[in-house]
Design a protein around this motif. Sequence first.
Motif, PDB file in Angstrom:
ATOM      1  N   ASN A  21       0.299   1.091  -3.251  1.00 20.86           N
ATOM      2  CA  ASN A  21       1.004  -0.218  -2.709  1.00 20.86           C
ATOM      3  C   ASN A  21       1.686   0.327  -1.421  1.00 20.86           C
ATOM      4  O   ASN A  21       1.541  -0.406  -0.646  1.00 20.86           O
ATOM      5  N   GLY A  22       2.439   1.237  -1.492  1.00 18.90           N
ATOM      6  CA  GLY A  22       3.432   1.753  -0.591  1.00 18.90           C
ATOM      7  C   GLY A  22       2.593   2.049   0.415  1.00 18.90           C
ATOM      8  O   GLY A  22       2.668   1.725   1.599  1.00 18.90           O
ATOM      9  N   SER A  23       1.445   2.921   0.289  1.00 20.30           N
ATOM     10  CA  SER A  23       0.549   3.340   1.438  1.00 20.30           C
ATOM     11  C   SER A  23      -0.150   2.007   1.995  1.00 20.30           C
ATOM     12  O   SER A  23      -0.196   1.878   3.462  1.00 20.30           O
ATOM     13  N   GLU A  24      -0.600   1.105   1.191  1.00 21.35           N
ATOM     14  CA  GLU A  24      -1.118  -0.248   1.945  1.00 21.35           C
ATOM     15  C   GLU A  24      -0.232  -0.974   2.800  1.00 21.35           C
ATOM     16  O   GLU A  24      -0.493  -1.217   3.884  1.00 21.35           O
ATOM     17  N   LEU A  25       0.858  -1.213   2.228  1.00 26.85           N
ATOM     18  CA  LEU A  25       2.157  -1.799   3.015  1.00 26.85           C
ATOM     19  C   LEU A  25       2.532  -1.213   4.304  1.00 26.85           C
ATOM     20  O   LEU A  25       2.412  -1.804   5.267  1.00 26.85           O
ATOM     21  N   VAL A  26       2.744   0.117   4.100  1.00 29.58           N
ATOM     22  CA  VAL A  26       3.199   0.696   5.380  1.00 29.58           C
ATOM     23  C   VAL A  26       2.204   0.964   6.444  1.00 29.58           C
ATOM     24  O   VAL A  26       2.075   0.974   7.461  1.00 29.58           O
ATOM     25  N   ASN A  27       0.669   1.008   5.636  1.00 31.50           N
ATOM     26  CA  ASN A  27      -0.442   1.349   6.759  1.00 31.50           C
ATOM     27  C   ASN A  27      -0.714  -0.338   7.612  1.00 31.50           C
ATOM     28  O   ASN A  27      -1.044  -0.289   8.579  1.00 31.50           O
ATOM     29  N   MET A  28      -0.237  -1.288   6.954  1.00 33.12           N
ATOM     30  CA  MET A  28      -0.404  -2.503   7.506  1.00 33.12           C
ATOM     31  C   MET A  28       0.784  -2.892   8.484  1.00 33.12           C
ATOM     32  O   MET A  28       0.687  -3.542   9.481  1.00 33.12           O
ATOM     33  N   PHE A  29       2.130  -2.566   7.925  1.00 35.86           N
ATOM     34  CA  PHE A  29       3.225  -2.851   8.748  1.00 35.86           C
ATOM     35  C   PHE A  29       4.115  -1.783   9.159  1.00 35.86           C
ATOM     36  O   PHE A  29       5.031  -2.305   9.808  1.00 35.86           O
ATOM     37  N   GLY A  30       4.024  -0.714   8.565  1.00 36.63           N
ATOM     38  CA  GLY A  30       4.923   0.400   9.133  1.00 36.63           C
ATOM     39  C   GLY A  30       4.877   0.890  10.747  1.00 36.63           C
ATOM     40  O   GLY A  30       3.780   0.778  11.174  1.00 36.63           O
ATOM     41  N   THR A  31       5.629   1.774  10.889  1.00 31.74           N
ATOM     42  CA  THR A  31       5.774   2.320  12.223  1.00 31.74           C
ATOM     43  C   THR A  31       5.215   3.726  12.047  1.00 31.74           C
ATOM     44  O   THR A  31       4.936   4.034  10.957  1.00 31.74           O
ATOM     45  N   PRO A  32       4.559   4.098  13.216  1.00 31.60           N
ATOM     46  CA  PRO A  32       3.880   5.461  12.946  1.00 31.60           C
ATOM     47  C   PRO A  32       4.625   6.474  12.289  1.00 31.60           C
ATOM     48  O   PRO A  32       3.994   7.258  11.206  1.00 31.60           O
ATOM     49  N   HIS A  33       5.948   6.644  12.339  1.00 29.53           N
ATOM     50  CA  HIS A  33       6.790   7.739  11.585  1.00 29.53           C
ATOM     51  C   HIS A  33       6.851   7.378  10.341  1.00 29.53           C
ATOM     52  O   HIS A  33       6.508   8.184   9.303  1.00 29.53           O
ATOM     53  N   GLU A  34       6.825   6.024   9.826  1.00 30.34           N
ATOM     54  CA  GLU A  34       6.800   5.794   8.152  1.00 30.34           C
ATOM     55  C   GLU A  34       5.331   5.883   7.715  1.00 30.34           C
ATOM     56  O   GLU A  34       5.109   6.417   6.633  1.00 30.34           O
ATOM     57  N   ASP A  55      11.245  11.571  -3.228  1.00 36.09           N
ATOM     58  CA  ASP A  55      10.127  10.790  -2.735  1.00 36.09           C
ATOM     59  C   ASP A  55       9.832   9.207  -3.027  1.00 36.09           C
ATOM     60  O   ASP A  55       9.473   8.256  -2.369  1.00 36.09           O
ATOM     61  N   GLN A  56      10.258   9.102  -4.361  1.00 40.60           N
ATOM     62  CA  GLN A  56      10.331   7.671  -5.118  1.00 40.60           C
ATOM     63  C   GLN A  56      11.230   6.865  -4.362  1.00 40.60           C
ATOM     64  O   GLN A  56      10.726   5.517  -4.053  1.00 40.60           O
ATOM     65  N   LYS A  57      12.379   7.302  -4.027  1.00 43.75           N
ATOM     66  CA  LYS A  57      13.460   6.395  -3.339  1.00 43.75           C
ATOM     67  C   LYS A  57      12.723   6.012  -1.822  1.00 43.75           C
ATOM     68  O   LYS A  57      12.916   4.777  -1.626  1.00 43.75           O
ATOM     69  N   VAL A  58      12.405   7.095  -1.085  1.00 46.70           N
ATOM     70  CA  VAL A  58      11.925   6.693   0.200  1.00 46.70           C
ATOM     71  C   VAL A  58      10.358   5.769   0.066  1.00 46.70           C
ATOM     72  O   VAL A  58      10.469   4.371   0.800  1.00 46.70           O
ATOM     73  N   ARG A  59       9.699   5.837  -0.917  1.00 45.51           N
ATOM     74  CA  ARG A  59       8.628   4.907  -1.284  1.00 45.51           C
ATOM     75  C   ARG A  59       8.860   3.743  -1.476  1.00 45.51           C
ATOM     76  O   ARG A  59       8.393   2.676  -1.075  1.00 45.51           O
ATOM     77  N   ASP A  60       9.975   3.548  -2.426  1.00 44.15           N
ATOM     78  CA  ASP A  60      10.508   2.251  -2.953  1.00 44.15           C
ATOM     79  C   ASP A  60      11.077   1.460  -1.754  1.00 44.15           C
ATOM     80  O   ASP A  60      10.798   0.309  -1.809  1.00 44.15           O
ATOM     81  N   SER A  61      11.882   2.303  -0.964  1.00 42.69           N
ATOM     82  CA  SER A  61      12.522   1.641   0.119  1.00 42.69           C
ATOM     83  C   SER A  61      11.655   0.855   1.472  1.00 42.69           C
ATOM     84  O   SER A  61      11.754  -0.188   1.646  1.00 42.69           O
TER      85      SER A  61
END
Length: 70
Positions: A21-34, A55-61
């Motif tokens: 889920n984290g990967s999908e959301l970040v790929n859709m909406f995140g910055t290149p760094h994220e 890693d979990q803290k970062v992923r969840d944020s």
Amino acid sequence: MVNFTLKDFNQNEQNNFHTRNGSELVNMFGTPHEKKLMKQIKKNHEEKGHIEAEDQKVRDSLVNKYFYNL
């Protein structure tokens, strides 16, 4: 997934696929760094078979940041 939806997100949550889920959301909406950061988190998770606390803290944020865009 071509069009990742809230339904997909909820199904993944039920199957304990939180990093997916984290990967999908970040790929859709995140910055290149994220996107780079999430890719590394996913790699670490897959290699170790579990996710480290930091890693979990970062992923969840990141999930929390982008969830409401679905």
